[in-house]
Design an enzyme around this catalytic site. Sequence first.
Site, PDB file in Angstrom:
ATOM      1  N   GLU A  35       1.332  -3.221   3.121  1.00  0.00           N
ATOM      2  CA  GLU A  35       2.503  -2.985   2.243  1.00  0.00           C
ATOM      3  C   GLU A  35       3.704  -3.807   2.701  1.00  0.00           C
ATOM      4  O   GLU A  35       4.577  -4.125   1.894  1.00  0.00           O
ATOM      5  CB  GLU A  35       2.829  -1.489   2.174  1.00  0.00           C
ATOM      6  CG  GLU A  35       3.621  -0.908   3.338  1.00  0.00           C
ATOM      7  CD  GLU A  35       2.803  -0.723   4.614  1.00  0.00           C
ATOM      8  OE1 GLU A  35       1.604  -1.059   4.628  1.00  0.00           O
ATOM      9  OE2 GLU A  35       3.392  -0.240   5.609  1.00  0.00           O
ATOM     10  N   CYS A  63      -3.105   2.068   8.541  1.00  0.00           N
ATOM     11  CA  CYS A  63      -2.704   2.324   9.932  1.00  0.00           C
ATOM     12  C   CYS A  63      -3.102   3.752  10.342  1.00  0.00           C
ATOM     13  O   CYS A  63      -4.284   4.021  10.481  1.00  0.00           O
ATOM     14  CB  CYS A  63      -1.206   2.040  10.107  1.00  0.00           C
ATOM     15  SG  CYS A  63      -0.765   1.826  11.853  1.00  0.00           S
ATOM     16  N   HIS A 109      -0.537  -3.146   8.316  1.00  0.00           N
ATOM     17  CA  HIS A 109       0.382  -2.682   7.267  1.00  0.00           C
ATOM     18  C   HIS A 109       0.466  -3.696   6.123  1.00  0.00           C
ATOM     19  O   HIS A 109       1.414  -4.477   6.062  1.00  0.00           O
ATOM     20  CB  HIS A 109       1.773  -2.423   7.855  1.00  0.00           C
ATOM     21  CG  HIS A 109       1.870  -1.139   8.600  1.00  0.00           C
ATOM     22  ND1 HIS A 109       2.089   0.068   7.977  1.00  0.00           N
ATOM     23  CD2 HIS A 109       1.755  -0.864   9.923  1.00  0.00           C
ATOM     24  CE1 HIS A 109       2.106   1.032   8.876  1.00  0.00           C
ATOM     25  NE2 HIS A 109       1.907   0.500  10.068  1.00  0.00           N
TER      26      HIS A 109
END
Length: 256
Positions: free
Chosen positions: A219, A113, A217
């Site tokens: 994660e 990001c 994102h």
Amino acid sequence: MKPVIGIVSRRVSFIYQQRPYPRYGVAISYSDAVMAAGGAPVILPLTDERTLLDTYYGLLDGLLLAGGQDIHPLHYGEEPHRSLDQVDPMRDITELDLCRRALADDLPIFGICRGQQLLNVAAGGTLYQDIHSQAGEDRIRHFQDFTQEWPSHSILVEDNNRLRMATGTSKVLINSYHHQAVKEVAEGFKVTARAPDGIIEGLESVNHTFAVAVQWHPELMAERRDFNFRLFQLFVEASALRARSRKSLPAPAPQA
Ligand code: MN
């Protein structure tokens, strides 16, 4: 030994009994994903002191550039647009410094990001300070208001790059939490994925062992153990190789 993955923190405001207690913090999901992939995350404070940056950089086998605030546009030669959001000047300085060291030294880098934007700026590229005011009002919505682990839009992934190695297919669904995006791609980097509106969702260096970035994102979706987690595995594998090659080098001769 596991490869040491540096994650630069951000300032977090924490109020306890009406009094502010400033902290450094990073979303737990980054560390969780790095640990699950076999890396040892270390969270770094913000600083512009050269000898501290030398010391922190020396610890690292890989650099993870996390999400967060806008990068100040002065770092890519522009004045602030009225839609520029929050910035943290010291975080910009810390991350740009470590990222440029990593680029010069071929240390593995994974940008997420803001991290994709940071990597592009560190290498000489530019950003849209605000997608809808600068890249056109007809671009799709790149900010979702619902649960983070659910996808919001599709991307088209190019052939022959690390992201494609992770996805194994040309079209995947990802989440989206950004109002800025890469504008001019830094020299030596190639686009690896785009949203249906053309916004750049993935970047990779053509000159480095592992300098990879994505605009979403992964994660937050890594628990699915799909391509999002695979990206972390590829990054940690590259960092582990780096750690092994560093540790097998002979000790430098003492200065006369
Ligand atoms: Mn997006």
